[in-house]
Scaffold this motif. Structure first.
Motif, PDB file in Angstrom:
ATOM      1  N   TYR A  13       0.842  -1.194   0.000  1.00 50.12           N
ATOM      2  CA  TYR A  13       0.000   0.000   0.000  1.00 50.12           C
ATOM      3  C   TYR A  13       0.877   1.243   0.000  1.00 50.12           C
ATOM      4  CZ  TYR A  13      -4.351  -2.528   0.989  1.00 50.12           C
ATOM      5  OH  TYR A  13      -5.447  -3.338   0.908  1.00 50.12           O
ATOM      6  N   ALA A  14       0.302   2.339  -0.477  1.00 46.58           N
ATOM      7  CA  ALA A  14       0.983   3.629  -0.377  1.00 46.58           C
ATOM      8  C   ALA A  14       1.319   3.832   1.091  1.00 46.58           C
ATOM      9  CB  ALA A  14       0.042   4.733  -0.864  1.00 46.58           C
ATOM     10  N   GLY A  15       2.545   4.219   1.379  1.00 44.37           N
ATOM     11  CA  GLY A  15       2.959   4.309   2.773  1.00 44.37           C
ATOM     12  C   GLY A  15       3.848   3.136   3.136  1.00 44.37           C
ATOM     13  N   GLY A  16       3.888   2.118   2.254  1.00 40.48           N
ATOM     14  CA  GLY A  16       4.878   1.065   2.393  1.00 40.48           C
ATOM     15  C   GLY A  16       4.445  -0.194   3.117  1.00 40.48           C
ATOM     16  N   VAL A  17       3.177  -0.285   3.572  1.00 40.48           N
ATOM     17  CA  VAL A  17       2.738  -1.515   4.235  1.00 40.48           C
ATOM     18  C   VAL A  17       2.691  -2.658   3.222  1.00 40.48           C
ATOM     19  CG1 VAL A  17       0.869  -2.629   5.518  1.00 40.48           C
ATOM     20  CG2 VAL A  17       1.300  -0.194   5.824  1.00 40.48           C
ATOM     21  N   LYS A  18       3.428  -3.740   3.505  1.00 40.74           N
ATOM     22  CA  LYS A  18       3.352  -4.906   2.624  1.00 40.74           C
ATOM     23  C   LYS A  18       2.253  -5.809   3.165  1.00 40.74           C
ATOM     24  CE  LYS A  18       6.190  -7.586  -0.402  1.00 40.74           C
ATOM     25  NZ  LYS A  18       7.542  -7.960  -0.849  1.00 40.74           N
TER      26      LYS A  18
END
Ligand SMILES: Nc1ncnc2c1ncn2[C@@H]1O[C@H](COP(=O)(O)OP(=O)(O)OP(=O)(O)O)[C@@H](O)[C@H]1O
Ligand SMILES: [Mg+2]
Length: 402
Positions: A13-18
């Motif tokens: 996700y945008a923000g880097g959550v995998k």
């Protein structure tokens, strides 16, 4: 109908959550596949990517023989049912069921036929002329299901569709879902965080944790042969009991912990290749509550089981069975995988633990009549003991870990 194949699917996700990490999953044509795992493990994300409601960051998704990575949801020929279904309040049940088909300009007789069939299957025939406000929660959820059914899609995608219903309704809706799947045989992907729902509905169950697939197998295999501590602790209620123990071989192989010695049957070493290499070492032992019985009321099937004298601290009477909570003189296992699994549990034990003791649960027959504070002998089926590596948390001897 169609198979659904996910190959190395990622979601960042945008923000880097995998949220989903390298997911490989092959859902067979006509299969009921359940995605289960604790909150935030990526179940909904995976489902939404299959539906096309969420872009995928990497990998490939195929429905039937078509790669659908760039296909919009409406062209994927799937129907979704959500937890928060929205029925049109000003339309009758019949109109709600027919609405999507009318939009698609389907001929009237065909719409009528499909609506009638769905209503019959879901037991909604007598409610067709009612508006949603005049229905119970379970009936409304049936209408939501009906709207998916009438479309006759290649696959159903369901995200916690029963979680707004009370416990009793959930059970009866589970039965309806089972029946519906039997009748229609449509490929279904079903998301839930409720492991009982997962076990009762799934042909196979896929356990996710932090976006990573842990194990995908039949409910029975997940229960009998969990691949690691996390799956072992997550599936099954009450949860599996764990303790750090030592494997020894003197006058026979045994597992030793908290002043207790449980013999290990020879067959266990055949079933779990590599277990013998742990002799003289520490392992994490797992025993399911259902593998205990009260020695006093155990049938002849328990002949030869090992005996464990305990004091019942708390008893939970469930009618046909009793959960006996007792203390083991060993510190709770602190492995990242058991901690995470315990956090996900719904029935958190509220017994104050005094320092270095672990709280275990045995599920015994109600004939036991055990009362809190009593000392009783439990017997344990040593054939079903689970052994895990203390470092990796992997099940020792599991075919996936060899
Ligand atoms: N739109 C978004 N933007 C950023 N992060 C998101 C978004 N949606 C979900 N996430 C994060 O992605 C991870 C997986 O979320 P997801 O909704 O797939 O979990 P889940 O398994 O369905 O959980 P639950 O059981 O609570 O529904 C979580 O860490 C979540 O916070
Ligand atoms: Mg979710």
């Amino acid at each position: 109908m169609a198979s659904i194949v996910l190959t190395n699917v990622d979601k960042i996700y945008a923000g880097g959550v995998k949220a989903v990490d390298g997911l490989n999953l092959e859902i067979k044509d006509g299969e009921f596949m359940v995605l289960v795992g604790p909150s935030g493990c990526g179940k909904s994300t995976a489902l939404r990517m299959i539906a096309g409601l969420e872009d995928i960051s990497g990998g490939e998704i195929a429905i039937g023989d078509k790669v659908v990575n760039h296909l919009p949801p409406k062209d994927r020929d799937i129907a979704m049912v959500f937890q928060n279904y929205a029925l049109y309040p000003h339309m009758t049940v019949e109109e709600n069921l027919a609405f999507g088909l009318k939009l698609r300009k389907m001929p009237k007789p065909e719409i009528q036929k499909r609506v009638n069939e769905a209503a019959k299957m879901l037991g909604l025939e007598t409610y067709l002329k009612r508006k949603p406000a005049a229905l119970s929660g379970g009936q409304r959820q049936r209408v939501a299901m009906g709207r998916a059914i009438v479309r006759e899609p290649q696959a159903f995608l369901m995200d916690e569709p029963l979680s707004n219903l009370d416990a009793k309704l959930r059970v009866s809706m589970r039965a309806s879902l089972n029946q519906m799947h039997e009748r229609l045989g449509v490929t279904t992907v079903y998301v839930t965080h409720d492991q009982v729902e997962a076990m009762t509905l799934g042909d196979r169950v896929c356990v996710l944790r932090d976006g990573i697939l842990q194990q995908v197998d039949t409910p029975q295999n997940l229960f009998d042969k969990p691949v690691n501590l996390f799956v072992a602790g997550f599936m099954g209620s009450p949860a599996m009991n764990f303790v750090t123990a030592e494997l020894v071989r003197d006058d026979g192989a045994a597992v030793v912990f908290a002043g207790i010695r449980l013999p290990i049957p020879d067959s266990t070493f055949t079933d779990k290749p590599g277990l013998d290499q742990y002799i003289g070492k520490k392992i994490i032992l797992g025993i399911r509550p259902s593998d205990f019985e009260d020695a006093g009321s155990a049938g002849s099937h328990a002949n030869g089981w090992a005996t464990l004298p305990v004091k019942a601290e708390v008893t939970e009477e469930l009618g046909s069975e009793i959960n006996v909570l007792f203390l083991i003189d060993a510190p709770p296992v602190e492995h990242k995988d058991t901690v995470a699994a315990a956090d996900a549990g719904e029935d958190e034990e509220a017994l104050p633990l005094t320092g270095d003791k672990s709280l275990w649960t045995a599920r015994v027959n109600a004939r036991s009549h055990v009362r809190p504070g009593q000392h009783i002998d439990l017997v344990v089926d040593t054939h079903n003991m689970h052994f895990f590596d203390v470092t990796s948390g992997l099940a020792i001897g599991h075919e996936a870990n060899r």
